[in-house]
Design a protein around this motif. Structure first.
Motif, PDB file in Angstrom:
ATOM      1  N   LYS A  50       0.856  -1.197   0.000  1.00  0.00           N
ATOM      2  CA  LYS A  50       0.000   0.000   0.000  1.00  0.00           C
ATOM      3  C   LYS A  50       0.891   1.246   0.000  1.00  0.00           C
ATOM      4  CE  LYS A  50      -3.820  -2.483   2.156  1.00  0.00           C
ATOM      5  NZ  LYS A  50      -4.748  -2.570   3.294  1.00  0.00           N
ATOM      6  N   ASP A  51       0.838   2.058   1.059  1.00  0.00           N
ATOM      7  CA  ASP A  51       1.639   3.292   1.067  1.00  0.00           C
ATOM      8  C   ASP A  51       3.022   3.075   1.686  1.00  0.00           C
ATOM      9  OD1 ASP A  51       0.712   2.864   3.619  1.00  0.00           O
ATOM     10  OD2 ASP A  51       0.206   4.965   4.012  1.00  0.00           O
ATOM     11  N   HIS A  52       3.321   1.835   2.041  1.00  0.00           N
ATOM     12  CA  HIS A  52       4.615   1.513   2.646  1.00  0.00           C
ATOM     13  C   HIS A  52       5.544   0.994   1.546  1.00  0.00           C
ATOM     14  CE1 HIS A  52       7.464   0.621   5.723  1.00  0.00           C
ATOM     15  NE2 HIS A  52       7.356  -0.694   5.630  1.00  0.00           N
ATOM     16  N   LEU A 157      -0.774  -4.089  12.558  1.00  0.00           N
ATOM     17  CA  LEU A 157      -1.084  -2.724  12.125  1.00  0.00           C
ATOM     18  C   LEU A 157      -1.668  -1.895  13.259  1.00  0.00           C
ATOM     19  CD1 LEU A 157      -2.507  -3.424   8.546  1.00  0.00           C
ATOM     20  CD2 LEU A 157      -0.176  -2.884   9.243  1.00  0.00           C
ATOM     21  N   GLY A 158      -2.107  -2.559  14.333  1.00  0.00           N
ATOM     22  CA  GLY A 158      -2.643  -1.828  15.474  1.00  0.00           C
ATOM     23  C   GLY A 158      -1.590  -1.372  16.466  1.00  0.00           C
ATOM     24  N   GLY A 159      -0.322  -1.723  16.235  1.00  0.00           N
ATOM     25  CA  GLY A 159       0.742  -1.301  17.135  1.00  0.00           C
ATOM     26  C   GLY A 159       1.480  -2.478  17.728  1.00  0.00           C
ATOM     27  N   LYS A 160       2.162  -2.245  18.852  1.00  0.00           N
ATOM     28  CA  LYS A 160       3.018  -3.262  19.478  1.00  0.00           C
ATOM     29  C   LYS A 160       2.417  -3.834  20.752  1.00  0.00           C
ATOM     30  CE  LYS A 160       7.484  -1.765  17.612  1.00  0.00           C
ATOM     31  NZ  LYS A 160       6.998  -0.728  16.686  1.00  0.00           N
TER      32      LYS A 160
END
Length: 266
Positions: A50-52, A157-160
């Motif tokens: 995607k945008d990465h 994608l929600g974090g660590k």
């Protein structure tokens, strides 16, 4: 014995990385985010999610192996997907690599998946396949066996934060390490765990008798200036006996990735 763990960032900082590894050359080198693209001779490809978008050294494993001619090299792919040469997709394998200097004898190893299985048909949706590699070696200088294991933890994608999948991966990582460890061995566990210092992953490993060195020695993060997001912890190194540690450091300079190398000397 010097042991290094580093997320190589796919060789995005290729020249700096190869120079640093060639000059430092620890006895055991545990690398995450390693690329191997056997169908191309191109130096650079592009990772697109995607945008990465990131430049990737197409045959990073081969390049590092050339830079460390006195090490045995092990590549452990977790998945094969497409990197891009302009508009052309190039099948590329992504995973872990372990390098062991020939002064030590590899006397056991275990390779397995801590999340899903081998991704033969693409990198897939997050959280993606993850594996771990453990080696048991005899250190003839220290006159004892040492087990070193590493993994790259799930990217969420929600974090660590803690998730059931991350806890299960930690259990599998510990089980794989124990699979080859013999009572009396020195044990080192390391890698880019992709979790916070207060995570269930690190609590589980602490309950298993492992001591975490990054926060335990007062370091305030493991990410370099190339990492612009919040949250500066991702990489950890744990030992079963802190008294055996002669030195430990999180290397800030030179920068060779968006992660810092972690180095322990036993």
């Amino acid at each position: 014995m010097r042991i290094m763990s580093l997320n190589a960032w796919g060789g995005t900082m290729h020249a700096q990385l190869l120079s640093y590894l060639g000059n430092s050359a620890p006895e055991v080198l545990c690398l995450q985010e390693i690329i191997d693209s056997p169908e191309t001779d191109r130096a650079w490809l592009e990772y697109r999610d995607k945008d990465h978008v990131l430049p990737q050294q197409a045959n990073l494993f081969t390049e590092i192996r050339r830079a460390l001619p006195h090490h045995e090299a092990y590549f452990c792919p977790a998945a094969q997907g497409d990197l891009w040469d302009g508009d052309r997709p190039v099948p590329s394998r992504w995973g872990l690599a372990t390098f062991v200097h020939r002064s030590s004898a590899v006397i056991g190893q275990a390779l397995g998946f801590v999340h899903k299985g081998y991704g033969a048909d693409g990198f897939g949706a997050h959280p993606r396949s993850r594996n771990a590699h453990a080696i048991r070696l005899f250190d003839h200088v220290g006159e004892r066996a040492v087990v070193v294991s590493h993994m790259q933890g799930l990217r969420d994608l929600g974090g660590k934060g803690d998730t059931p999948e991350r806890l299960e991966q930690a259990k599998r990582f510990l089980a794989l390490t124990r699979q080859i460890a013999v009572p009396g061995d020195r044990v080192v566990m390391c890698g880019d765990f992709n979790v916070e210092p207060d995570s269930a992953t690190l609590r589980l490993l602490a309950e298993a008798g492992m001591e975490e060195l990054v926060t335990g020695r007062g370091f305030e993060g493991t990410r370099t200036s190339s990492y612009a997001k919040a949250g500066k912890f991702a990489d950890y190194m744990l030992v079963d006996d802190a008294a055996a540690v002669k030195s430990f450091d999180v290397i800030r300079s030179p920068e060779v990735s968006d992660h810092c190398p972690l180095i322990v000397e036993l």
